[in-house]
Design a protein around this motif. Structure first.
Motif, PDB file in Angstrom:
ATOM      1  N   SER A  59      -1.099 -21.275  -7.824  1.00  0.00           N
ATOM      2  CA  SER A  59       0.216 -20.805  -7.383  1.00  0.00           C
ATOM      3  C   SER A  59       0.317 -20.940  -5.876  1.00  0.00           C
ATOM      4  N   LYS A  60       1.408 -21.518  -5.424  1.00  0.00           N
ATOM      5  CA  LYS A  60       1.654 -21.596  -3.992  1.00  0.00           C
ATOM      6  C   LYS A  60       1.845 -20.215  -3.402  1.00  0.00           C
ATOM      7  N   HIS A  61       2.485 -19.318  -4.161  1.00  0.00           N
ATOM      8  CA  HIS A  61       2.690 -17.952  -3.685  1.00  0.00           C
ATOM      9  C   HIS A  61       1.351 -17.238  -3.498  1.00  0.00           C
ATOM     10  N   ALA A  62       0.404 -17.484  -4.417  1.00  0.00           N
ATOM     11  CA  ALA A  62      -0.920 -16.864  -4.287  1.00  0.00           C
ATOM     12  C   ALA A  62      -1.645 -17.398  -3.054  1.00  0.00           C
ATOM     13  N   GLU A  63      -1.539 -18.696  -2.812  1.00  0.00           N
ATOM     14  CA  GLU A  63      -2.172 -19.274  -1.626  1.00  0.00           C
ATOM     15  C   GLU A  63      -1.596 -18.675  -0.352  1.00  0.00           C
ATOM     16  N   GLU A  64      -0.281 -18.509  -0.318  1.00  0.00           N
ATOM     17  CA  GLU A  64       0.350 -17.909   0.861  1.00  0.00           C
ATOM     18  C   GLU A  64      -0.072 -16.458   1.033  1.00  0.00           C
ATOM     19  N   ALA A  65      -0.220 -15.731  -0.075  1.00  0.00           N
ATOM     20  CA  ALA A  65      -0.639 -14.337  -0.002  1.00  0.00           C
ATOM     21  C   ALA A  65      -2.061 -14.224   0.549  1.00  0.00           C
ATOM     22  N   GLU A  66      -2.958 -15.109   0.114  1.00  0.00           N
ATOM     23  CA  GLU A  66      -4.335 -15.075   0.599  1.00  0.00           C
ATOM     24  C   GLU A  66      -4.414 -15.446   2.073  1.00  0.00           C
ATOM     25  N   ARG A  67      -3.573 -16.392   2.503  1.00  0.00           N
ATOM     26  CA  ARG A  67      -3.558 -16.751   3.929  1.00  0.00           C
ATOM     27  C   ARG A  67      -3.033 -15.589   4.774  1.00  0.00           C
TER      28      ARG A  67
END
Length: 328
Positions: free
Chosen positions: A81-89
């Motif tokens: 998920s792109k949203h998950a990647e953004e959340a982790e960043r």
């Protein structure tokens, strides 16, 4: 990433959703209105970066969601998920360095329970080690160390000291002391039985035993090895890398020392009994000391990193008060 599943009273759903929305590092928020039946309420689902998970779970507990509803957290092995990647960043720090104190307290609580299964594993491990000692067989000693469950209570003591959880400390001490006491008594009886059957002899105890004689000769290297094993074991628990615990288990001679003490006592060899007991205490002390220091350093480093993070990478959260005591 962690997946959170919350059961929330309907009149508090907006408050919980607002908290999750303000928490940096969250994604995939979903609300199932009226879906929960026991307890009655709404089901709130979300994913949160591991490095932001402890703050969010702590804030939810402060709101009393664990009492009025429920909080369930699961580790996710794969999230595309792109949203998950953004959340982790966006979340501060690295997930591998984050300590989920609630999870650690729960794990050590479960592993530090004086139960029939725990005592059975410890007793069987001690008996296996007794066979290894009498046969001077290093393979049996390694196998016995892998079976022994004693790292759980030792980690529980370290966690209790750092978290100031007296109930967890008492439970862990009881599991450790009571478990080894029962295991050693049963192993002494096991040795007497095998002696009666002619499988164990006093000469086997008195022999030089080049492969296992070190067990009742404690030295500073034993303590150093216990320190290193304690650090590795604690890191494996806090980083969810449980596979490393096997290496920790076969690095220290807690179970073999207990076995050697029990067998030596059954033959009235007090020198080996005291030497093995000293080895056992040195190993346990080294693991607890290393585990406590490791957790303190992790806590300090994480707090420092969080304070140094840019404002956009910090959790908004809610005003923090004293956290309710953990289950331990």
């Amino acid at each position: 990433m962690l997946h959170l599943r919350l059961i929330v009273p309907a009149d508090r759903t907006d408050e919980v959703v607002g908290l999750i929305g303000r928490t940096v590092g969250t994604a995939h928020l979903a609300v199932l209105t009226g879906a929960a039946r026991s307890p009655v309420g709404d089901v709130v689902l979300c994913d949160v970066a591991r490095e932001a998970g402890d703050e969010l779970i702590g804030a939810l507990r402060e709101m009393g969601i664990d009492s009025s509803g429920s909080i369930t957290a699961e580790n996710m092995d794969l999230t595309l998920s792109k949203h998950a990647e953004e959340a982790e960043r966006a979340a501060p720090g690295e997930g591998a360095d984050a300590v989920l104190w609630e999870e650690l307290s729960e794990v050590t609580h479960e592993e530090s329970t004086f139960s029939v299964t725990y005592v059975a594993f410890l007793a069987l491990a001690t008996m296996l080690a007794a066979c290894g000692v009498m046969l001077d067989n290093a393979v049996l000693i390694v196998g016995a160390m892998a079976v022994g469950p004693e790292f759980g209570p030792l980690a529980g003591i370290s966690t209790a000291l750092v978290q100031r959880a007296p109930r967890l400390a008492g439970r862990s001490l009881w599991a450790l002391i009571g478990g080894f006491a029962v295991a050693m008594v049963l192993t002494a009886g096991f040795a007497w039985l095998l002696d009666a059957l002619g499988l164990f002899t006093e000469d086997m105890v008195k022999a030089e035993r080049p492969n296992t004689g070190f067990i009742w000769h404690p030295d500073w290297m034993s303590f150093v090895v216990a320190l290193l094993a304690g650090i590795a074991g604690t890191l494996s628990l806090t980083s969810a890398k449980s596979g490393a615990l096997i290496g920790v288990a076969i690095s220290v001679t807690t179970v073999p020392a207990a076995a050697n003490a029990a067998v030596a006592f059954s033959y009235q060899d007090l020198q080996q009994t005291w030497g093995s007991s000293a080895q056992l205490l040195a190993n346990m002390a080294g693991i607890v000391l290393a585990g406590t220091l490791t957790l303190l350093i992790q806590k300090a480093l994480w707090n420092t990193r969080r304070r140094a993070a840019p404002p956009g990478r910090r959790e908004a959260g809610v005003p923090r008060g004293p956290r309710p005591p953990s289950k331990g």
